[in-house]
Design an enzyme around this catalytic site. Structure first.
Site, PDB file in Angstrom:
ATOM      1  N   TRP A  56       0.869  -0.966   0.206  1.00  0.00           N
ATOM      2  CA  TRP A  56      -0.034   0.305  -0.112  1.00  0.00           C
ATOM      3  C   TRP A  56       0.718   1.502   0.179  1.00  0.00           C
ATOM      4  O   TRP A  56       0.585   2.285  -0.040  1.00  0.00           O
ATOM      5  CB  TRP A  56      -1.371  -0.110   1.208  1.00  0.00           C
ATOM      6  N   ASP A  57       2.140   1.034   0.288  1.00  0.00           N
ATOM      7  CA  ASP A  57       3.273   2.185   0.218  1.00  0.00           C
ATOM      8  C   ASP A  57       2.863   2.781  -1.214  1.00  0.00           C
ATOM      9  O   ASP A  57       2.913   4.557  -1.068  1.00  0.00           O
ATOM     10  CB  ASP A  57       4.384   1.623   0.523  1.00  0.00           C
ATOM     11  N   GLU A  79       0.838  -2.492  12.499  1.00  0.00           N
ATOM     12  CA  GLU A  79       1.501  -4.198  12.468  1.00  0.00           C
ATOM     13  C   GLU A  79       1.376  -4.332  13.814  1.00  0.00           C
ATOM     14  O   GLU A  79       1.711  -5.550  14.266  1.00  0.00           O
ATOM     15  CB  GLU A  79       2.810  -4.278  11.562  1.00  0.00           C
ATOM     16  N   LYS A 133       3.524   0.326  15.776  1.00  0.00           N
ATOM     17  CA  LYS A 133       4.441   0.242  15.228  1.00  0.00           C
ATOM     18  C   LYS A 133       4.037   1.596  14.796  1.00  0.00           C
ATOM     19  O   LYS A 133       5.347   2.654  14.263  1.00  0.00           O
ATOM     20  CB  LYS A 133       4.195  -0.723  14.136  1.00  0.00           C
ATOM     21  N   GLN A 134       3.269   2.206  13.768  1.00  0.00           N
ATOM     22  CA  GLN A 134       3.094   3.565  12.855  1.00  0.00           C
ATOM     23  C   GLN A 134       1.890   3.884  12.975  1.00  0.00           C
ATOM     24  O   GLN A 134       1.439   3.762  13.475  1.00  0.00           O
ATOM     25  CB  GLN A 134       3.801   2.808  11.876  1.00  0.00           C
TER      26      GLN A 134
HETATM   27  C1  BGC Z   1       4.912  -1.356   7.603  1.00  0.00           C
HETATM   28  C2  BGC Z   1       3.992  -1.665   6.205  1.00  0.00           C
HETATM   29  C3  BGC Z   1       4.872  -1.101   5.267  1.00  0.00           C
HETATM   30  C4  BGC Z   1       5.622  -1.837   4.856  1.00  0.00           C
HETATM   31  C5  BGC Z   1       6.816  -1.923   3.421  1.00  0.00           C
HETATM   32  C6  BGC Z   1       6.069  -2.471   7.013  1.00  0.00           C
HETATM   33  O1  BGC Z   1       7.209  -1.760   7.857  1.00  0.00           O
HETATM   34  O2  BGC Z   1       4.235  -1.886   8.215  1.00  0.00           O
HETATM   35  O3  BGC Z   1       2.864  -0.343   6.422  1.00  0.00           O
HETATM   36  O4  BGC Z   1       3.732  -1.449   3.821  1.00  0.00           O
HETATM   37  O5  BGC Z   1       6.669  -2.097   5.811  1.00  0.00           O
HETATM   38  O6  BGC Z   1       7.109  -1.087   3.576  1.00  0.00           O
END
Ligand code: BGC
Length: 757
Positions: free
Chosen positions: A351-352, A479, A588-589
């Site tokens: 989804w980035d 996550e 995490k984010q």
């Molecule tokens: C993040 C995801 C991201 C992926 C690829 C992961 O560490 O939690 O949101 O899509 O990295 O960049």
């Protein structure tokens, strides 16, 4: 893009693999890591790699306890035959950074010229000195081409130079069994079909063992002053040798042209590489160096720039250039999490792209943005199959991570369960629609994606006793919190997706495209169901704290003990069992905060601010996708200083290896985040009801900034300075905008005074 040079004058061999990432050459199709031509110095770690965007092999996913529906194969980007090697002997002594004496050393990434180079003055053990300059480019004009121009000049007397250039097809991917962010096994992925020499080099053809995709590489050399080439080959390697005596002040230059093609776009890759190679050698390397510069100069004229702070401007330029290097432009691929700079996340698309990277292209290169949507459209059927596999009766579910369209995530709690990807994809289609008004594309492809993703939400969700539409057992962006009911971000995405589908269907009907709705089997009843679910969407909210809740259960969990967590235990994912993380309030984010950025309508300002503060305390930013979002929300809510701190962290993520894993590749979503922060954070850009709104702020560390945006066929440059915003219409019809509440018409050059900044 923006003018910048990264120059490294120190040799830091312990950081070699990081440098290989920072100095990689890529053009959206082909990527070559910045490895040393002469080989890796003893003791240094290197990831020697070369990749084609979307060229993959399949790998088996093995589970000790496999359950129904788990993906059994995944795709992985393939490390291609190595063409980087050029070894040199000066009067019999091999050149390397760990032999002889390195008198001066400079390594440069020049985003102005679109090249990297190394400039070295080296002395061998017999005190014979030479100047070496090695320039490299992957061409934006001829995307299959990588050029390496190797020049050596005698400084203090006559030198005997021997050069040996190889193509080595006996290569493997990089692996690390202890890091889930890179591949864990080291299987070979390429079967060598042929290795042949020619009179200027040679060519190899290989097949990816699992996927059956094939690729070819052809290499040719020119030498100036002309000298004889001796070419030999084995089953795996082609070797081209030349030697010459050069007088003091004289230069010997070997130019190596390397061309790659693969069977996804070419039915005969070998024929293609030979044709492209002969054209490239006829044109000569300088033609491509010049063209590269001209191409970038055109883009740079209107690229995002920061005034009055060179280091921030350079870092921004590095990030934007990284995006440009990573994006596929022909609809067959996308932007991998690491671009084409390394093997982290195995070359997968996430989804980035849609949430973090797409806006930069939408604003500045809408054709590339459209190509990204074309790619999503091309895998829609796979997304339908994926939905069916996961038990859905209708709709399409995009895979969490993929290359060719099928799910590659082996750990579903933080993989396939991230259904929000459907909403993220829908979001990019809606943004494209709003910014371009491209009705043909929406009729042809966009509507189908919006409807199929919307159908999935209806199938996945249900109404509770309070008549709220609920979506259970999913994972939001964070996550560290998995498989929850009513993740606020996911539900917001679903709501946007459902109402977006309704909106686009109604526009299509009004504009005479009812046949599209018939083709897709859309009925009025179905659109009513979409509307109803969107209106009734459950959006968890806590009255006492005046915050949106990340999900139904998040707030009842124990808060993570940050004081007791040693620094070296970050990122937490490498030190704690997932279940332990899931039981705590620790993110995490950005998750709810990201929802407030993308979907702010109807949310009270106080809820936004309280949520920002609440989640900030429990967010580790272990993902590089996080800080930019907090920064945007701080900029939007008036705390410019805090926003600026987040900005510095974001733009320096790779330049300063802040996550410790830049050796595995750049962080493309974070790079997109650097752009989002400038445009949506500091400049406060929003789209609302057919027009653009700005509410700019200016960090005290800058004198100003500017960027340009394509909007409905017009191109507008926006420059923010202390006390005013200058809007310049560069192309197209005047654009209606609102700047800090004032309605203006961007036509010609318009300066809007702003007391507030
Ligand atoms: C993040 C995801 C991201 C992926 C690829 C992961 O560490 O939690 O949101 O899509 O990295 O960049």
């Amino acid at each position: 893009m923006n003018r910048m040079k990264i120059i490294i004058e120190k040799r830091n061999l312990s950081e070699l693999a990081v440098e290989e990432t920072l100095f990689h050459n890529a053009n959206g199709y082909l990527g070559v890591r910045g490895c040393f031509e002469e080989g890796t110095p003893e003791g240094a770690q290197s990831v020697r790699g070369c990749y084609i965007n979307g060229f993959y092999d399949t790998v088996d996913l093995k589970y000790p306890e496999a359950l129904y529906g788990f993906p059994t194969t995944a795709q992985r980007i393939v490390n291609l035959p190595d063409v980087q090697t050029v070894k040199m002997w000066v009067n019999g002594q091999a050149f390397s950074l760990s032999e002889g004496t390195v008198m001066t050393y400079k390594r440069v990434l020049d985003t102005d010229a679109g090249v990297t180079k190394r400039v070295i003055r080296w002395k061998n053990d017999q005190n014979q000195i030479c100047d070496i300059e090695i320039r490299r480019l992957t061409s934006f004009l001829e995307k299959r081409l990588f050029v390496l121009k190797y020049s050596v000049t005698a400084v203090n007397g006559e030198l005997n130079i021997e050069l040996e250039s190889t193509v080595n097809a006996d290569v493997k991917n990089h692996s690390n069994p202890n890091d889930p962010r890179v591949a864990s096994d080291d299987e070979a992925h390429l079967r060598i079909e042929s290795v042949d020499s020619t009179d200027a080099g040679g060519c190899v053809v290989c097949t990816a063992i699992g996927s059956g995709l094939s690729m070819a590489a052809a290499v040719g050399h020119t030498v100036k002053p002309q000298s004889k080439l001796t070419i030999t080959n084995s089953d795996t390697e082609i070797m081209t040798k030349t030697s010459a005596n050069i007088q003091q002040g004289q230069t010997l230059t070997v130019t190596k042209y390397c061309v790659f093609a693969d069977s996804r776009g070419d039915c005969d890759p070998l024929k293609t590489v030979n044709t492209v190679l002969s054209t490239a050698m006829k044109n000569g390397a300088d033609y491509y160096f010049k063209n590269q510069q001209e191409y970038l100069a055109k883009l740079r004229a209107n690229a995002a720039v920061i005034f009055g702070n060179e280091s921030d401007n350079d870092a921004l330029a590095f990030n934007l250039y990284g995006l440009l290097q990573s994006a596929s432009t022909d609809g067959t691929g996308n932007v991998a999490a690491k671009g084409l700079s390394g093997e982290g996340y195995e070359g997968h698309y996430f989804w980035d792209t849609e949430i973090y990277i797409f806006p930069f292209f939408l604003h500045t290169l809408p054709k590339t943005a459209r190509a990204m949507l074309e790619y999503r459209y091309s895998i829609l059927n796979k997304a339908r199959e994926h939905a069916a596999l996961l038990g859905h009766k209708k709709g399409a579910l995009y895979p969490w991570r993929t290359i060719s369209g099928s799910e590659c995530s082996g750990y579903f709690p933080s993989g396939s369960a991230q259904y929000h990807i459907n909403g993220d994809v829908a979001h990019s289609f809606m943004q494209y629609w709003y910014f371009t008004g491209d009705i043909e594309f929406m009729a042809d492809k966009g509507a189908e994606v919006l409807i199929e993703t919307a159908r999935l939400w209806l199938d996945a969700g249900h109404y509770n006793q309070n008549h709220e539409f609920c979506i259970d057992c999913m994972t939001g962006p964070d996550e560290y919190t998995c498989l929850v009911n009513n993740n606020y971000y996911t539900n917001r995405c679903a709501q946007y997706n459902l109402s977006g589908a309704v909106e686009v269907c109604s526009v299509l009907r009004q504009r005479g495209y009812s046949d599209v709705l018939n083709r897709l089997g859309v009925t009025e009843d179905e659109l009513c169901e979409f509307r109803h679910a969107a209106d009734a969407m459950r959006l968890p909210y806590d009255v006492k704290r005046d915050i949106n809740l990340q999900d139904d259960s998040f707030i009842n969990k124990k808060v993570w003990d940050f004081d007791a967590t040693p620094k070296e235990n970050y990122p937490l994912l490498l030190h704690y069992h997932p279940l332990y993380l899931y039981r705590h309030q620790v993110c995490k984010q950005a998750d709810t905060v990201l929802a407030h950025f993308l979907f702010s309508s109807g949310v009270k300002e106080s809820t936004i601010i309280n949520s920002l503060r609440y989640y900030e305390k429990i967010t580790t930013h272990d993902s590089s996708l996080s800080k930019c979002i907090f920064g945007i929300m701080y900029a939007r809510t008036g705390n410019v200083e805090k926003a600026y701190d987040y900005y510095r962290d974001t733009i320096n993520t790779d330049l300063q290896n802040r996550h410790g894993n830049t050796k595995d590749g750049i962080h493309t979503a974070n790079m997109g985040g650097a752009y989002l922060m400038l445009v949506y954070g500091f400049a406060g850009l929003r789209y609302m009801e057919n027009h653009l709104l700005l509410s700019p702020v200016l960090p005290k560390q800058w004198q100003g900034y500017s960027f340009s945006i394509w909007f409905r066929g017009s191109f507008v440059k926006i420059m923010v300075k202390r006390g005013s915003v200058i809007l310049t219409l560069l192309e197209g019809n005047p654009v209606r905008m609102t700047v800090n509440g004032q309605k203006v018409l961007a036509d010609g050059r318009l300066e809007v005074n702003l007391d507030a900044i």
